[in-house]
Enzyme design. Structure first.
Site, PDB file in Angstrom:
ATOM      1  N   ARG A 164       0.842  -1.220   0.000  1.00  0.00           N
ATOM      2  CA  ARG A 164       0.000   0.000   0.000  1.00  0.00           C
ATOM      3  C   ARG A 164       0.872   1.263   0.000  1.00  0.00           C
ATOM      4  O   ARG A 164       0.592   2.239   0.709  1.00  0.00           O
ATOM      5  CB  ARG A 164      -0.946   0.043   1.205  1.00  0.00           C
ATOM      6  CG  ARG A 164      -1.905  -1.110   1.313  1.00  0.00           C
ATOM      7  CD  ARG A 164      -2.972  -1.119   0.212  1.00  0.00           C
ATOM      8  NE  ARG A 164      -3.917  -2.169   0.463  1.00  0.00           N
ATOM      9  CZ  ARG A 164      -3.759  -3.427   0.036  1.00  0.00           C
ATOM     10  NH1 ARG A 164      -2.705  -3.783  -0.692  1.00  0.00           N
ATOM     11  NH2 ARG A 164      -4.670  -4.338   0.326  1.00  0.00           N
ATOM     12  N   SER A 248     -10.669   0.386   3.760  1.00  0.00           N
ATOM     13  CA  SER A 248      -9.848   0.201   4.967  1.00  0.00           C
ATOM     14  C   SER A 248      -9.276   1.557   5.386  1.00  0.00           C
ATOM     15  O   SER A 248      -8.624   2.220   4.591  1.00  0.00           O
ATOM     16  CB  SER A 248      -8.688  -0.742   4.686  1.00  0.00           C
ATOM     17  OG  SER A 248      -9.173  -1.959   4.199  1.00  0.00           O
ATOM     18  N   GLU A 345      -4.377   4.621   6.125  1.00  0.00           N
ATOM     19  CA  GLU A 345      -4.239   4.380   4.682  1.00  0.00           C
ATOM     20  C   GLU A 345      -4.912   5.519   3.900  1.00  0.00           C
ATOM     21  O   GLU A 345      -4.491   5.863   2.795  1.00  0.00           O
ATOM     22  CB  GLU A 345      -4.907   3.034   4.353  1.00  0.00           C
ATOM     23  CG  GLU A 345      -4.752   2.605   2.930  1.00  0.00           C
ATOM     24  CD  GLU A 345      -5.326   1.210   2.675  1.00  0.00           C
ATOM     25  OE1 GLU A 345      -4.860   0.229   3.282  1.00  0.00           O
ATOM     26  OE2 GLU A 345      -6.249   1.115   1.841  1.00  0.00           O
TER      27      GLU A 345
END
Ligand code: FAD
Ligand code: NAP
Length: 349
Positions: A164, A248, A345
């Site tokens: 990520r 998320s 994130e």
């Protein structure tokens, strides 16, 4: 191009907060993006690029220009080694592009079905799901520097992709616009595909295997894999039209073996996934958050999804500040209980 003033961003991001941009403009071609860059150099004000708005949290009105990148276009060439190189403009919708590839039998992206957002944002956090990360299929990324307006094509290696993560979240953060992404997909229909010795599909992710089994499919075709992924996602994830969210909210923490061993002494059931590179181990953030008692928590319209504690939810009129406060409380309790610092994130503005 229309430069509008005082534009609501509520419908332009999936958290659905009532926030306003001082100026807003939609760039529908690459040349419109470049024109806007010249204009921006004249007026010197903050600038924010928006794709589908599915990975952002607005905590206040934006006092500069929001530029929505909407440039469209897909072109493809076959290679002589069983692949197809597909060049895609940043404003293409991600999932429509995945469907486009699946329809043609080009494999590589089917596990990334139904991820919201645009093609241009996909390299930024190296989107991933069901055992595939987009870095595995990206050949190169065309960017333009927002200060010099110079264009540059980054190779896959130059994008410094990680879990990520990429150069676009680090040294190039806020410095470039992604204009176009070139993907290298497998084309099992080409005679030269046999020479690649590569499997056509990635089927190792447990949930994907279970779903295909429940569909009674032993030898899936590419469309079956997309269908299986879509079925799981529709079942497990909240619909952003029903409850605002950005997927998320936190990354899964990646820790060293020594830390895992010491945590396992107190939490023997701690789930973990080894082999994340350099001897590191991934811990599901959802489990940590659940163990701290947050699953299903709600305060006013800000909450933690009852089925998926990694997803923070705006049930209606939560502000970005309330979601951010909740995120900070969750981070603090995970740190207290496990000594692990969760990393957000989502991009907070
Ligand atoms: P935006 O939210 O518009 O932008 C994200 C960031 O990128 C911002 O900082 C923005 O300024 C910048 N940006 C956008 N476009 C450009 C551009 N062209 N050039 C430069 N900067 C740009 N992510 C996963 O990895 N895996 C998943 O499975 C997944 N599932 C999700 C499920 C749901 C329900 C939701 C809501 C989100 C999910 N996400 C997932 C997160 C999100 O969909 C991805 O991160 C997606 O790539 C964001 O695309 P976007 O166009 O909406 O980006
Ligand atoms: P899940 O299957 O319940 O698994 C929970 C977590 O464990 C996932 O985050 C996953 O990590 C990890 N995991 C599970 N099996 C693994 C394996 N065999 N090897 C390594 N790691 C494993 O997860 P979920 O919440 O339903 O999501 C399914 C997939 O969609 C995941 O890949 C997830 O990343 C992706 N997704 C992402 C977002 C987002 O916004 N980023 C939102 C929804 C779903 P990984 O996350 O690294 O895969």
């Amino acid at each position: 191009m229309h430069l509008d003033q005082k534009v609501s961003l509520k419908a332009l991001h999936t958290f659905g907060m009532e926030v306003e941009a001082r100026y807003f403009v939609e760039a529908k071609t690459q040349s419109e993006v470049l024109t806007l860059l010249n204009y921006r150099q004249m007026i010197h004000m903050p600038i924010l690029f928006l794709g589908g708005g599915s990975n952002v949290l607005f905590t206040r009105d934006f006092s500069g220009i929001v530029i929505k990148i909407s440039a469209k276009g897909i072109s493809a060439v076959e290679t002589d080694d069983g692949h197809v190189l597909v060049s895609v403009e940043a404003g293409e919708n991600w999932d429509e592009f995945v469907q486009y590839c699946v329809n043609r039998g080009w494999s590589g992206l089917e596990n990334l079905s139904l991820i919201p957002g645009t093609v241009g944002a996909a390299p930024i956090q190296n989107i991933g799901a069901y055992g595939v990360e987009v870095k595995e299929i990206i050949e190169s990324v065309l960017v333009v520097d927002i200060n010099t307006a110079k264009q540059r094509r980054l190779t896959n290696a130059e994008c410094s992709f990680g879990y990520r993560d990429s150069v676009f979240k680090n040294t190039l953060k806020g410095k470039v616009i992604i204009l176009n992404v070139t993907f290298k997909l497998l084309n099992p229909n080409l005679p030269t595909y046999q020479l690649t010795n590569l499997p056509p599909y990635q089927l190792h992710y447990p949930d994907l295997q279970h779903e295909l089994a429940s569909m009674s499919i032993a030898a899936p075709a590419i469309a079956d894999i997309r269908e299986a992924v879509c079925r799981i996602r529709r079942r497990k994830l909240p619909d952003t039209f029903v409850a605002g969210n950005a997927g998320s909210f936190f990354k899964n923490p990646v820790i060293m073996k020594e830390q895992l061993d010491s945590l396992k002494a107190t939490f023997p059931d701690l789930p973990h996934f080894p082999n994340q590179g350099k001897g590191t181990i991934k811990i599901p953030a959802a489990w940590l958050i659940d163990q701290c008692g947050w699953k299903g928590y709600r305060n006013g319209d800000a909450g933690v999804h009852p089925n998926q504690p990694l997803v923070l939810v705006n049930y209606g009129n939560a502000t970005g500040r309330q979601i951010l406060d909740l995120a900070n409380q969750i981070m603090e309790s995970v740190k207290q209980k496990f000594g692990i610092l969760l990393e957000m994130e989502v991009n907070v503005f």
